[in-house]
Design an enzyme around this catalytic site. Structure first.
Site, mmCIF file in Angstrom:
data_model
loop_
_atom_site.group_PDB
_atom_site.id
_atom_site.type_symbol
_atom_site.label_atom_id
_atom_site.label_comp_id
_atom_site.label_asym_id
_atom_site.label_seq_id
_atom_site.Cartn_x
_atom_site.Cartn_y
_atom_site.Cartn_z
ATOM 1 N N ASP A 82 -1.623 -2.399 -13.512
ATOM 2 C CA ASP A 82 -1.808 -1.038 -14.022
ATOM 3 C C ASP A 82 -1.170 -0.014 -13.083
ATOM 4 O O ASP A 82 -1.351 -0.090 -11.859
ATOM 5 C CB ASP A 82 -3.320 -0.771 -14.134
ATOM 6 C CG ASP A 82 -3.650 0.568 -14.760
ATOM 7 O OD1 ASP A 82 -3.358 0.737 -15.952
ATOM 8 O OD2 ASP A 82 -4.188 1.442 -14.058
ATOM 9 N N GLU B 228 2.769 -2.090 -15.908
ATOM 10 C CA GLU B 228 2.872 -0.779 -16.544
ATOM 11 C C GLU B 228 3.694 0.094 -15.612
ATOM 12 O O GLU B 228 3.346 0.266 -14.442
ATOM 13 C CB GLU B 228 1.492 -0.161 -16.732
ATOM 14 C CG GLU B 228 1.575 1.076 -17.576
ATOM 15 C CD GLU B 228 0.446 2.063 -17.323
ATOM 16 O OE1 GLU B 228 0.257 2.929 -18.169
ATOM 17 O OE2 GLU B 228 -0.230 1.981 -16.285
HETATM 18 C C1 NOJ Z 1 -2.912 3.080 -17.606
HETATM 19 C C2 NOJ Z 1 -3.838 2.497 -18.630
HETATM 20 O O1 NOJ Z 1 -3.073 1.923 -19.661
HETATM 21 C C3 NOJ Z 1 -4.707 3.636 -19.118
HETATM 22 O O2 NOJ Z 1 -5.463 3.252 -20.233
HETATM 23 C C4 NOJ Z 1 -5.574 4.073 -17.971
HETATM 24 O O3 NOJ Z 1 -6.335 5.204 -18.372
HETATM 25 C C5 NOJ Z 1 -4.730 4.475 -16.757
HETATM 26 N N1 NOJ Z 1 -3.681 3.513 -16.474
HETATM 27 C C6 NOJ Z 1 -5.572 4.586 -15.520
HETATM 28 O O4 NOJ Z 1 -5.947 3.312 -15.070
#
Ligand code: NOJ
Length: 558
Positions: free
Chosen positions: A219, A282
């Protein structure tokens, strides 16, 4: 109606001979499960791990290779699991560690790999590490997070804003310092320049790898390492901040080379376990060159930095073609592309693009060269749910009203059948988010309908598995930059498959006779009896997607 004659002047991507022996994640389909919304097994209105286990048969029949389950770890749920208070425990709302072990074992028995979410940038403010850290300036864990003194006038150390709005700093009254949080104030950022943090978080990776998980989705890694000087963001002429993109540059991969050793460490850890484990990330990247940086120059960092850029494009054939071609052109040699058209943070594509187009997007996902990630329900063409103000749950909307509907609409429960609550949770239970009731799109309804989107997707997935041209072949756009048509050729040895997507409302005719004497229909998004196709006159109806197998017949007299 004029006929478009296909051209071969565009570049061919992926002509590498190394595509015979590929790891599963280079061709496999990853299915994203948002566990709160997939299947509730215990009647509390929230999905859970046993629920996912109960639905594995559906996923096997759909034909996916892996599931990525978004966070199910112990959490106060300020950001629905992306605020972790124990990385090695299951939150009771999702079940127990035994439930996870059973899910993993069953998934593996069915040939489905399991990827878990790793949230390294921040913990929950309820994580014992942060509770210790905030207890005093002298606490040994103080430096595990990012603490700074206020400016002399008491204001925050710099002008950074969090991605969810407001200052990225919160004052801890007791110790008189501010801590940094790039998301909610309940999500304090870890200090990744501290080796103890790296060691503790590496232990978390080992914990899950030892259990047998097949990889991690990382993430928010773009912002893991911050600029050491924490400079103010420049201001616009009117005195406002430039905005998130600039903020990303203050913390991102280009400016912060210290990120790379960390990613290499993650990779070394996953590689030290047998069986092709994968790192997916991500990533926020302004362009594809930047995106590639997450792979590492020696391809020794993240295997699949998620290409989220294509997901954000409008319904426009030219923009799609340009973006996809740019992406392929920027790939480092040996890097594997990937595509994402929906996730738990973006409005669903059936809503973004409209009901006419969700089959085309599913077709792109399954037939472009690259590893596809399919968001739960998108195989049904599920649209966003309708959320009334009193039903909102996302902290985006609940805490910062200027974010409109937030992310609730794309997180509504999976629609399994036509009963009240759609088979997600018992009819007498209130689901955590309302179930969309105005659109007959359930798995049961679509399974009974031979021309449904679900059947279309299943067929796409079967074809993707069957034809190496589709799962590993080269790709070339052959549409001569047509404004309405996206047409590409996938090729592997003697297999050639032509994919034609009509973005517009007009009938088109296409001549593919330069490639083949015959064009056999593999699939049409209309799921009906196709118009007769011959290679020199392929008819493409409004908004139709076609998959054609090209055949070159050899004339015995030649
Ligand atoms: C990206 C995640 O996909 C999202 O859902 C989340 O709120 C943020 N990162 C913070 O972890």
């Amino acid at each position: 109606m004029t006929t478009l004659r296909l051209k071969t002047s565009s570049p061919v991507f992926n002509v590498s001979p190394s595509h015979y022996d590929l790891a599963w994640w280079q061709t496999g389909i990853i299915y994203e499960v948002y566990p709160r919304s997939f299947q509730d097994s215990d009647g509390d209105g929230v999905g859970d791990l046993r629920g996912i286990q109960q639905r594995l048969g559906y996923l096997r029949d759909l034909g996916v290779d892996a599931i990525w389950i978004t966070p199910f770890f112990r959490s106060p749920m300020a950001d629905f699991g992306y605020d972790v208070s124990d990385y090695c425990a299951i939150d009771p709302i999702f079940g127990t560690m035994d439930d996870f072990d059973a899910l993993l074992a069953d998934a593996h028995a069915m040939g489905i790999r399991v990827i878990v979410d790793f949230v390294p940038n921040h913990t929950s403010d309820q994580h014992p590490w942060f509770i210790e850290s905030r207890s005093s300036c002298e606490n040994p864990k103080r430096d595990w997070y990012i603490w700074k003194d206020p400016n002399p006038d008491g204001t925050p150390p710099n002008n950074w804003e969090g991605f969810f709005g407001g200052s990225a700093w919160t004052l801890d009254e007791r110790t008189g310092q501010y801590y940094l949080h790039m998301f909610l104030e309940q999500q304090p950022d870890l200090n990744w320049r501290n080796p103890d943090v790296i060691a503790a978080m590496s232990d978390v990776l080992h914990f899950w790898l030892k259990k047998g998980v097949d990889g991690f989705r990382l993430d928010a890694i773009t912002i893991l390492i911050k600029h050491e000087d924490f400079p103010d963001m420049p201001l616009d002429a009117d005195g406002t901040l430039y905005g998130g993109d600039l903020l990303l540059q203050l913390v991102d991969v280009h400016n912060q080379p210290d990120l790379h050793p960390i990613l290499r460490r993650f990779r070394a850890i996953t590689d030290s376990y047998p069986g092709d484990r994968v790192l997916i990330a991500e990533t926020g990247a302004a362009n594809f060159d930047e995106l590639m940086q997450f792979c590492g120059s020696q391809l020794d960092e993240v295997q699949l930095p998620m290409n989220l850029n294509t997901m954000l494009l409008p319904w426009d054939a030219r923009m799609m073609r340009d973006s996809i071609s740019d992406y392929y052109a920027c790939l480092l040699p040996g890097a594997v592309p990937n595509f994402v058209f929906g996730n738990h943070d973006q409005s669903r594509f059936a809503t973004r693009f409209g009901d006419q187009h969700h089959r085309a997007i599913n077709a792109l996902l399954m037939t472009l060269w690259g590893a596809p990630t399919l968001y739960y329900g998108d195989e049904l063409g599920m649209p966003d749910g309708r959320i009334l103000p009193h039903q909102q749950k996302d902290p985006f909307t609940v805490q910062y009203s200027d974010f409109g509907l937030g992310r609730d609409p794309e997180r509504t429960p999976m629609q399994w059948d036509e009963t009240p609550n759609a088979g997600f949770t018992p009819p007498n239970v209130e689901p955590w988010l309302p179930i969309r009731t105005t659109f007959a799109s359930s798995v049961a309804a679509q399974s009974a309908d031979p021309v449904s989107t679900l059947h279309f997707c299943k067929r796409l997935i079967q074809l993707r598995r069957q034809y190496r041209a589709l799962n590993r072949g080269s790709i070339q756009f052959v549409d001569d930059h047509h404004p309405d048509l996206l047409i590409y050729l996938r090729e592997f040895e003697d297999e050639r498959i032509l994919i034609l997507v009509n973005f517009g409302a007009l009938l088109h005719s296409v001549d593919a006779s330069t490639f083949a004497s015959r064009a056999e229909l593999l699939l049409t998004s209309r799921m009906d009896t196709p118009m007769t196709q011959s290679a020199d006159s392929i008819s493409l109806r409004p908004y139709e997607t076609l998959l054609l197998k090209l055949v070159q017949e050899v004339n015995p007299d030649d």
